[in-house]
Enzyme design. Structure first.
Site, PDB file in Angstrom:
ATOM      1  N   ASP A  53      49.021  52.845 -19.082  1.00 40.21           N
ATOM      2  CA  ASP A  53      48.547  52.644 -20.441  1.00 40.21           C
ATOM      3  C   ASP A  53      47.469  53.673 -20.723  1.00 40.21           C
ATOM      4  O   ASP A  53      46.833  54.203 -19.796  1.00 40.21           O
ATOM      5  CB  ASP A  53      47.983  51.229 -20.633  1.00 40.21           C
TER       6      ASP A  53
ATOM      7  N   HIS B 112      42.719  45.655 -23.811  1.00 41.11           N
ATOM      8  CA  HIS B 112      42.238  46.858 -24.501  1.00 41.11           C
ATOM      9  C   HIS B 112      41.387  47.745 -23.590  1.00 41.11           C
ATOM     10  O   HIS B 112      40.518  48.483 -24.059  1.00 41.11           O
ATOM     11  CB  HIS B 112      41.468  46.498 -25.776  1.00 41.11           C
TER      12      HIS B 112
ATOM     13  N   ASP C  64      45.293  46.624 -19.489  1.00 41.50           N
ATOM     14  CA  ASP C  64      46.590  46.532 -20.179  1.00 41.50           C
ATOM     15  C   ASP C  64      47.736  46.931 -19.253  1.00 41.50           C
ATOM     16  O   ASP C  64      48.839  46.369 -19.343  1.00 41.50           O
ATOM     17  CB  ASP C  64      46.579  47.424 -21.422  1.00 41.50           C
TER      18      ASP C  64
END
Length: 702
Positions: free
Chosen positions: A511, A652, A657
């Site tokens: 991510d 976040h 994530d």
């Protein structure tokens, strides 16, 4: 096409067939009908609209019935089917969530009871496995605590197991270390490959027995660090692939010591040759009785000078020899507090003197077990000869040495007595004498008055450890799941990858956090993280996590989401430096992300500047969710986590994530398997089929 869509197409088909049938019948009736009287025509005009309205009302009633059947049977059945799949493949603690008013009778309650029984059974199985795994855990703990590096690999040099010592040994190559990864990324290929080939099926000609172990030297890849390696073929009772266990120990320092030893001998012989020749010549001339006094004095001066030179050379040689000799001792970095805490415990068991430590907290380089026996011998002898049961030990920094001072109240110990002590065998050391231990650790001990009147000391110098001035290294986190034996083949050929089972592939779930949502308009990556999945297991210890300096201010709107501000990235590397490291971490793996197109776009825009191209296959958990649960609207990461029973932590943040996505992906793999999607090619095809549906849902909040 979803079941609901099929159900409504059935209704549309029914309408079309009914309308077509009525139209055909009406047309044929008109053709066969005789001449219509004016009265009948007037009746048709007056009551025809009522008939058409009746037909429309009939169709509306049928539509309402169809809608009621959908909400009472089709939708509840579809919801029940989805919950059953999640319960069976992902989350056995799932609760059936069918709306009230359904016509499924007691089926949902019965399914819930089955699910509860399944959950209970799985818990019992997990407890049984945990009990049976205690022996494996103990073995794992032993392996982790071993100071020698251990790696288990297969015949293609893929890593199956490694311990903490390997992490320390390859600390600077951590991105190339991991389960399922190739040893050739860590070690030079030829020695390892040759040894594996020799061990497979090799037979000793003389004994006619299979050779299952070999020793060789190997260098760390792209490094001059040499390793002493021993490889053995593990015994196997089945027809599975061959497995090998390797031990690795750094020998660069030992090799350097041997070179220094050889160099010391050669240079010493060369240096001794000239003064010895001068002394010999002078001695021969001094035997001449007819030599005048002036000449004799010159020769005497030559002899004195050369003897002094030899003395200095001998001292230097002795110092260097001690350093080389110490290489054969088990010297290790030891903290003074640990050393004397152990000494105090040992003396307490033997009713010896009480030892109190004071002074600086220093690191020393000693053979701790041997030195402890020597210190115990010294403390007991000091107590006996001075009649003191309380001894203070003070550590002081000297000139590249640490002085260990034994302090007591009273007079110093005579030098003759201290000299005699050096011939005493140390307690528990066999024939090893105190003098031998002292010589290896500093060279001498002596007694003198202390700076405080009425007290005396005995001083033992030892070598200070370079660790005293080193900054502490970042501690490597525990890796409880470094233990695995079954990763299968991984190859870069897409053709073979397409047919590879999803359960056997290596994945990197990643991510990014960015300055904004528009990569093509100048937004940049500010954080990237990934975690490896090998053999269906998340390896939370094998992670990649880096901040990235975007070279521009981070907007406050973005900071409010991910919490990363300019101060946190000001000292970070730029993206062109970080991406090659991330590429190495992803080598040989399938990339996985949620809404992968967003993250991949950022990576693709930096390919030219970084010189790194991400040609790995990519799977998207969002598209897989659309395929698995096409009747659902919410395909956000939070929605998936809630639906599949995944706990959310660190939302976040790039690593947080990535970990949530990895957990979601693991559960999706089971659901895909239940639908017959078992290979990478089928998973990619299913994802591509969902792209159009994804476009239709573009207005949703993803």
């Amino acid at each position: 096409m979803s079941n609901r869509t099929k159900f409504w197409w059935m209704y549309v088909g029914f309408l079309l067939i009914t309308v077509s049938t009525l139209a055909i019948l009406f047309w044929r009736a008109l053709n066969d009908m005789p001449a219509v009287s004016p009265e009948m025509l007037a009746w048709f005009k007056q009551h025809g609209g009522i008939g058409i309205a009746a037909i429309v009302i009939l169709f509306l009633v049928l539509g309402q019935i169809w809608s009621w059947l959908e909400s009472s049977l089709i939708v509840p059945a579809q919801t029940l089917s989805r919950d059953i799949a999640i319960m069976a493949q992902a989350d056995s603690n799932r609760k059936i969530n069918v709306d009230s008013g359904h016509w499924l009778g007691e089926l949902p309650d019965t399914v819930q009871q089955l699910g509860d029984s399944l959950n209970q059974t799985r818990r019992e199985v997990a407890e049984a496995l945990a009990t049976g795994a205690q022996g494996v855990e103990r073995l794992e703990m032993v392996i982790k605590q071993l100071k020698i590096g251990i790696i288990v690999c297969d015949s293609e040099a893929r890593i199956m197991l490694y311990n903490s010592a390997i992490q320390d040994l390859f600390r600077d190559y951590s991105h190339d270390l991991g389960l399922g990864r190739s040893l050739y990324g860590l070690l030079t290929r030829l020695p390892v490959e040759t040894t594996i080939s020799q061990l497979i099926g090799q037979v000793d000609v003389e004994s006619d027995k299979k050779v299952d172990e070999a020793r060789f030297f190997c260098a760390i890849a792209n490094s001059d660090t040499m390793l002493d390696c021993a490889m053995s073929l593990l015994p196997c009772q089945t027809n599975t692939q061959d497995m090998f266990v390797m031990t690795l120990a750094e020998v660069t320092k030992k090799m350097e010591a041997l070179q220094r030893n050889d160099q010391l001998i050669r240079t010493s012989l060369e240096k001794f040759r000239t003064p010895m020749a001068s002394i010999r010549t002078a001695a021969e001339n001094l035997t001449n009785s007819n030599m005048d006094e002036q000449t004799r004095d010159k020769f005497n001066n030559i002899v004195s000078f050369e003897i002094a030179t030899l003395s200095d050379m001998f001292y230097t040689l002795n110092q260097e020899a001690q350093v080389l000799a110490s290489d054969h001792w088990m010297l290790s970095d030891t903290h003074i507090s640990d050393l004397f805490a152990t000494l105090d415990r040992q003396l307490s068991k033997k009713n010896g003197p009480n030892v109190v430590l004071k002074g600086e907290p220093l690191w020393v380089q000693v053979d701790a077990p041997v030195l402890l026996m020597a210190l115990e011998t010294i403390a007991i002898h000091i107590s006996h000869i001075t009649n003191n049961n309380d001894i203070t030990v003070e550590s002081l920094m000297g000139d590249n040495l640490v002085y260990l001072d034994f302090i007591w109240t009273g007079d110093p110990i005579p030098a003759v007595t201290v000299e005699l002590w050096q011939n005493i065998a140390i307690l528990g050391g066999g024939t090893l004498t105190l003098g031998e231990v002292v010589e290896r650790h500093g060279g001498a001990i002596w007694s003198q008055p202390h700076r405080i009147n009425g007290q005396s000391l005995l001083r033992l110098p030892v070598s200070i450890s370079p660790r005293q001035w080193q900054k502490p290294q970042e501690e490597i986190p525990e890796r409880p799941e470094f233990y695995d034996f079954t990763p299968e083949a991984s190859t870069k050929e897409l053709g073979r990858l397409a047919a590879s089972s999803l359960s056997n592939l290596t994945f990197v779930v990643f991510d990014t956090e960015t300055t904004g949502l528009h990569p093509s308009q100048g937004d940049e990556i500010i954080s990237i993280a990934g975690v490896r999945i090998v053999n269906g297991r998340i390896l939370s210890g094998e992670v990649f996590q880096e901040f990235v300096n975007p070279g521009k201010p981070i907007p406050q709107a973005s900071i409010n989401i991910h919490g990363i501000n300019d101060d946190m990235v000001k000292d970070a590397s730029d993206i062109d430096t970080v991406l090659p490291l991330f590429k190495a971490f992803c080598s040989g793996a399938v990339l996985v992300a949620h809404n992968a197109a967003f993250d991949m776009r950022f990576l693709q825009l930096k390919e030219d500047s970084s010189g790194v191209w991400f040609d790995n296959p990519v799977l998207d958990t969002l598209l897989l969710s659309v395929y698995l649960h096409e009747d659902m609207v919410d395909h956000t990461l939070d929605g998936l986590a809630d639906r599949l029973g995944v706990q959310v932590h660190g939302r976040h943040t790039a690593l947080g994530d990535a970990m949530v996505t990895a957990d979601v992906f693991i559960r999706q793999l089971e659901l895909l398997k239940a639908k017959g999607i078992s290979t990478l090619g089928l998973a990619i095809q299913a994802s591509e089929n969902m792209i159009q549906i994804r476009k239709q849902q573009a207005n949703a909040d993803y």
